[in-house]
Design an enzyme around this catalytic site. Structure first.
Site, PDB file in Angstrom:
ATOM      1  CD  GLU A   1      -2.463   1.898   0.280  1.00  0.00           C
ATOM      2  OE1 GLU A   1      -3.137   1.135  -0.406  1.00  0.00           O
ATOM      3  OE2 GLU A   1      -1.919   2.951   0.134  1.00  0.00           O
TER       4      GLU A   1
ATOM      5  CB  ALA B   1     -21.390   3.742   4.202  1.00  0.00           C
TER       6      ALA B   1
ATOM      7  CG  HIS C   1     -25.712   0.273  -3.900  1.00  0.00           C
ATOM      8  ND1 HIS C   1     -26.713   1.440  -3.541  1.00  0.00           N
ATOM      9  CD2 HIS C   1     -24.511   0.975  -4.040  1.00  0.00           C
ATOM     10  CE1 HIS C   1     -25.885   2.783  -3.668  1.00  0.00           C
ATOM     11  NE2 HIS C   1     -24.582   2.438  -3.772  1.00  0.00           N
TER      12      HIS C   1
ATOM     13  CB  VAL D   1       3.502  -0.555  -6.851  1.00  0.00           C
ATOM     14  CG1 VAL D   1       4.156  -1.296  -8.290  1.00  0.00           C
ATOM     15  CG2 VAL D   1       3.659  -1.536  -5.779  1.00  0.00           C
TER      16      VAL D   1
ATOM     17  NE  ARG E   1     -19.617   9.143  -7.585  1.00  0.00           N
ATOM     18  CZ  ARG E   1     -19.715  10.154  -7.209  1.00  0.00           C
ATOM     19  NH1 ARG E   1     -19.222  11.139  -7.560  1.00  0.00           N
ATOM     20  NH2 ARG E   1     -21.146  10.572  -6.537  1.00  0.00           N
TER      21      ARG E   1
ATOM     22  CB  ILE F   1     -13.474  -1.321  -8.170  1.00  0.00           C
ATOM     23  CG1 ILE F   1     -12.384  -2.332  -8.858  1.00  0.00           C
ATOM     24  CG2 ILE F   1     -14.520  -1.886  -7.389  1.00  0.00           C
ATOM     25  CD1 ILE F   1     -13.316  -3.332  -9.692  1.00  0.00           C
ATOM     26  CD  GLU F   2     -17.773   4.364 -11.863  1.00  0.00           C
ATOM     27  OE1 GLU F   2     -17.853   5.435 -11.370  1.00  0.00           O
ATOM     28  OE2 GLU F   2     -18.076   3.848 -13.080  1.00  0.00           O
TER      29      GLU F   2
ATOM     30  CB  CYS G   1     -12.715  10.180  21.698  1.00  0.00           C
ATOM     31  SG  CYS G   1     -14.096  10.904  20.483  1.00  0.00           S
TER      32      CYS G   1
HETATM   33  C1  LIG Z   1     -18.174   9.134  -3.546  1.00  0.00           C
HETATM   34  C2  LIG Z   1     -18.346   7.526  -3.670  1.00  0.00           C
HETATM   35  C3  LIG Z   1     -19.466   7.220  -3.243  1.00  0.00           C
HETATM   36  C4  LIG Z   1     -19.584   5.799  -3.271  1.00  0.00           C
HETATM   37  N1  LIG Z   1     -20.697   5.124  -2.549  1.00  0.00           N
HETATM   38  C5  LIG Z   1     -20.542   3.779  -2.714  1.00  0.00           C
HETATM   39  C6  LIG Z   1     -21.463   3.239  -1.893  1.00  0.00           C
HETATM   40  O1  LIG Z   1     -22.697   3.619  -1.525  1.00  0.00           O
HETATM   41  N2  LIG Z   1     -21.941   1.844  -2.051  1.00  0.00           N
HETATM   42  C7  LIG Z   1     -20.787   1.111  -2.867  1.00  0.00           C
HETATM   43  O2  LIG Z   1     -21.010  -0.357  -2.946  1.00  0.00           O
HETATM   44  N3  LIG Z   1     -19.489   1.459  -3.410  1.00  0.00           N
HETATM   45  C8  LIG Z   1     -19.525   2.995  -3.326  1.00  0.00           C
HETATM   46  N4  LIG Z   1     -18.465   3.391  -3.848  1.00  0.00           N
HETATM   47  C9  LIG Z   1     -17.414   2.879  -4.571  1.00  0.00           C
HETATM   48  C10 LIG Z   1     -16.488   2.313  -3.371  1.00  0.00           C
HETATM   49  O3  LIG Z   1     -16.018   3.024  -2.412  1.00  0.00           O
HETATM   50  C11 LIG Z   1     -15.350   1.768  -4.289  1.00  0.00           C
HETATM   51  O4  LIG Z   1     -15.542   0.985  -5.286  1.00  0.00           O
HETATM   52  C12 LIG Z   1     -14.318   1.239  -3.393  1.00  0.00           C
HETATM   53  O5  LIG Z   1     -13.787   1.616  -2.129  1.00  0.00           O
HETATM   54  C13 LIG Z   1     -13.063   0.776  -4.356  1.00  0.00           C
HETATM   55  O6  LIG Z   1     -12.135   0.146  -3.512  1.00  0.00           O
HETATM   56  P1  LIG Z   1     -10.727  -0.026  -3.988  1.00  0.00           P
HETATM   57  O7  LIG Z   1     -10.090  -0.841  -3.184  1.00  0.00           O
HETATM   58  O8  LIG Z   1     -10.776  -0.561  -5.553  1.00  0.00           O
HETATM   59  O9  LIG Z   1     -10.077   1.304  -4.299  1.00  0.00           O
HETATM   60  P2  LIG Z   1      -9.260   2.029  -3.113  1.00  0.00           P
HETATM   61  O10 LIG Z   1      -9.997   2.215  -1.588  1.00  0.00           O
HETATM   62  O11 LIG Z   1      -9.315   3.613  -3.826  1.00  0.00           O
HETATM   63  O12 LIG Z   1      -7.918   1.595  -2.717  1.00  0.00           O
HETATM   64  C14 LIG Z   1      -6.967   1.485  -3.736  1.00  0.00           C
HETATM   65  C15 LIG Z   1      -5.547   1.751  -3.082  1.00  0.00           C
HETATM   66  O13 LIG Z   1      -4.546   1.719  -3.731  1.00  0.00           O
HETATM   67  C16 LIG Z   1      -3.428   2.434  -3.330  1.00  0.00           C
HETATM   68  N5  LIG Z   1      -2.342   2.636  -4.301  1.00  0.00           N
HETATM   69  C17 LIG Z   1      -2.768   3.164  -5.104  1.00  0.00           C
HETATM   70  N6  LIG Z   1      -1.520   3.465  -6.153  1.00  0.00           N
HETATM   71  C18 LIG Z   1      -0.658   2.468  -5.472  1.00  0.00           C
HETATM   72  C19 LIG Z   1       0.636   2.368  -5.957  1.00  0.00           C
HETATM   73  N7  LIG Z   1       1.492   2.669  -6.730  1.00  0.00           N
HETATM   74  N8  LIG Z   1       1.284   1.227  -5.010  1.00  0.00           N
HETATM   75  C20 LIG Z   1       0.627   0.835  -4.025  1.00  0.00           C
HETATM   76  N9  LIG Z   1      -0.642   1.196  -3.373  1.00  0.00           N
HETATM   77  C21 LIG Z   1      -1.212   2.060  -4.337  1.00  0.00           C
HETATM   78  C22 LIG Z   1      -4.177   3.641  -2.859  1.00  0.00           C
HETATM   79  O14 LIG Z   1      -3.339   4.263  -2.082  1.00  0.00           O
HETATM   80  C23 LIG Z   1      -5.522   2.755  -2.327  1.00  0.00           C
HETATM   81  O15 LIG Z   1      -5.270   2.711  -0.923  1.00  0.00           O
HETATM   82  C24 LIG Z   1     -18.428   5.074  -3.802  1.00  0.00           C
HETATM   83  C25 LIG Z   1     -17.184   5.629  -4.057  1.00  0.00           C
HETATM   84  C26 LIG Z   1     -16.944   6.998  -4.021  1.00  0.00           C
HETATM   85  C27 LIG Z   1     -15.969   7.669  -4.261  1.00  0.00           C
END
Ligand SMILES: Cc1cc2nc3c(=O)[nH]c(=O)nc-3n(C[C@H](O)[C@H](O)[C@H](O)COP(=O)(O)OP(=O)(O)OC[C@H]3O[C@@H](n4cnc5c(N)ncnc54)[C@H](O)[C@@H]3O)c2cc1C
Length: 483
Positions: free
Chosen positions: A31, A46, A49, A172, A310, A335-336, A399
């Site tokens: 990470e 949160a 869905h 990375v 997103r 993955i949004e 807290c």
């Molecule tokens: C505004 C908003 C509302 C949403 N609402 C919902 C909802 O209500 N319900 C739902 O199901 N989904 C929702 N989502 C979608 C959901 O939050 C995401 O799909 C999910 O969190 C994606 O997870 P992830 O692990 O792919 O990405 P992230 O949580 O972004 O994790 C990716 C990680 O990769 C790390 N990273 C990046 N580059 C590197 C690198 N080079 N080397 C090492 N690490 C790296 C980053 O630091 C980060 O920690 C929402 C998203 C947003 C933004």
């Protein structure tokens, strides 16, 4: 040599880590941030869905519905709070009822069970605080709410307890082809691994481009929110959406599992993936549309605002599986939303695919159970007395707003993949999440972090290197003392 490296410690990377730990494999997660859950997974709506919104026959539709069905068992195993509070998609004009019908039909194609259109009377009986202009709604019985950071941390802790190694501050920077392996270069060193799983969220396009010609782009789309004080916890029971637009599911008003209320998110295409500002325009928009659902939103009781970005892909769907031109390099990209909901199903299928390609056997010692840090605020008097007798640090409230004790904070640091920053403590215990937004508890939290991690107060950060909280003049090092 490792078997699998997972890049990215969001909910997807941490869920994949846990699912892969079911197999007899040597696994590490890298990470880039100072803690896991610093990306999209910490700042979203949160919602678990139902799956009515995703375009039929897409990966989003498939994994939303499968993930939703897995959430009950998942949250029981990981001891994560989950509430099946239902979702409502409301409309404010009779003319829009056909749009609700279309949404229901779409949900039925996606195989979402128990969808129903309800009229004005049932709607206002269910949600008395709803604007009188709301005239009908799609009721989604399978809609729920969860704490996204607690879920991410719980997945990580359980993965670590089952042998997965976690490296933070490990961005990375390059991936090269070695002799029958991948060489992953990171800020925490170089690693040889048979397989790589790309879960880098907003940056997963750049990671993919390190090894594959099959390019895609991640287009950042910001969403801004208000959070309201816990005194409004009971104003809405369901998560109340408005009709979706082509940019997303629209502005909602929703209770959270922690008792606050969320209003948002907006949807704005931006250029900078790291631009997590809130803006006057964005917040005004959230308020304007939120007020259609809840007239006279009590702005005085907004405790904070935030934004999440997103990871929308130019393929307009999740990108999952092995890259066509890079054997044993797997993507979980684009993955949004509904990525949080989909996470358990994505992780299961991806882990099975990786394990099959590596010909891995099951891990006979895998233990799916993780226990949460016992929460003082949720205990009755007898439980509190017992907790304090067993550990006197339970008697020390750090807290006040969220009633978090010193015992909980110390445990959050000592756990596998434990907290090392102020924000890390906040996500694991809620210290600092309440009405005063960490004004009261930060000094004591810094002190506890110093004691537990053997650090100087000058080394304590909010969320990593660029966020040191204190200057040396506070500790008598004259060179930075103000005149
Ligand atoms: C505004 C908003 C509302 C949403 N609402 C919902 C909802 O209500 N319900 C739902 O199901 N989904 C929702 N989502 C979608 C959901 O939050 C995401 O799909 C999910 O969190 C994606 O997870 P992830 O692990 O792919 O990405 P992230 O949580 O972004 O994790 C990716 C990680 O990769 C790390 N990273 C990046 N580059 C590197 C690198 N080079 N080397 C090492 N690490 C790296 C980053 O630091 C980060 O920690 C929402 C998203 C947003 C933004």
């Amino acid at each position: 040599m490792l078997d699998v490296i997972i890049i990215g410690g969001g909910v997807i990377g941490c869920s994949v880590a846990r699912s892969l730990a079911r197999y007899d494999l040597k696994i590490a997660l890298l990470e880039k941030a100072a803690d896991i859950c610093e990306g999209q997974s910490k700042a979203n709506t949160a919602i678990v869905h139902g799956g009515y919104d995703a375009k039929p026959h897409t990966l989003k539709a498939k994994y939303n519905v499968l993930g939703n069905q897995m959430f009950g068992t998942l949250c029981t195993e990981l001891d994560v709070p989950l509430k099946w509070n239902t979702s409502l998609v409301v409309c404010f004009s009779e003319d829009d009822i056909p749009k609700l019908e279309a949404l229901k039909k779409q949900g039925e194609i996606n195989e979402v069970p128990k969808l129903r259109i309800i009229g004005r009377e049932e709607l206002h009986k269910r949600e008395p605080s709803l604007s009188p202009n709301a005239c009908a709604a799609l009721l989604v019985e399978t809609g729920g709410i969860v704490c996204p950071y607690e879920l991410t941390v719980a997945n990580a802790e359980n993965a670590a307890e089952n042998g997965v190694l976690f490296y933070r501050n490990a961005e990375v920077t390059k991936i090269e082809k070695g002799d029958s392996c991948w060489v992953v270069k990171s800020k925490a060193g170089a690693f040889e691994t048979k397989a790589v799983v790309n879960c880098a969220g907003l940056y997963s396009d750049a990671i993919n481009a390190m090894v594959s010609e099959d390019a895609f782009k991640i287009l950042p789309r910001r969403g801004e929110y208000y959070i309201l004080d816990k005194k409004y916890a009971d104003v809405f029971h369901a998560s109340v959406f408005q009709l979706p637009t082509k940019l997303g599911k629209g502005i909602l008003v929703s209770p959270t599992v922690d008792g606050t209320v969320l209003i948002g998110p907006t949807a704005e295409d931006i250029l900078d993936k790291s631009d997590i500002r809130t803006t006057p325009q964005g917040l005004a928009k959230a308020l304007k549309f939120g007020s259609l659902t809840w007239e006279n939103i009590p702005l005085r009781d907004v405790i904070t605002t935030f934004s999440g970005i997103r990871a929308h892909s130019d393929r307009d769907d999740f990108i999952l599986g092995e890259a066509p031109d890079a054997p044993l390099f797997f993507n979980a990209s684009g993955i949004e939303s509904p990525g949080l909901t989909s996470s358990p199903a994505i992780a299961r299928d991806l882990a099975d695919l990786v394990a099959e390609r590596l010909d891995a056997k099951e891990n006979p010692n895998f233990n799916p159970i993780r226990k949460a840090i016992p929460k003082f605020r949720e205990m009755d008097d007898l439980e509190r007395a017992k907790a304090i007798a067993a550990n006197p640090d339970y008697a020390k409230i750090v807290c006040r707003c969220e009633t978090v004790t010193e015992a909980e904070i110390r445990e959050a640091i000592r756990r596998p993949v434990g907290a090392q920053t102020i924000d890390g403590i906040k996500r694991r215990t809620r210290a600092g999440m309440g009405r005063c937004q960490a004004g009261f508890c930060t000094p004591r939290t810094i002190q506890i972090l110093c004691e537990e991690l053997n650090l100087s107060p000058l080394e304590i950060t909010k969320f990593g290197e660029d966020s040191k909280l204190l200057h040396s003049y506070l500790f008598g090092k004259g060179e930075q003392r103000h005149a």
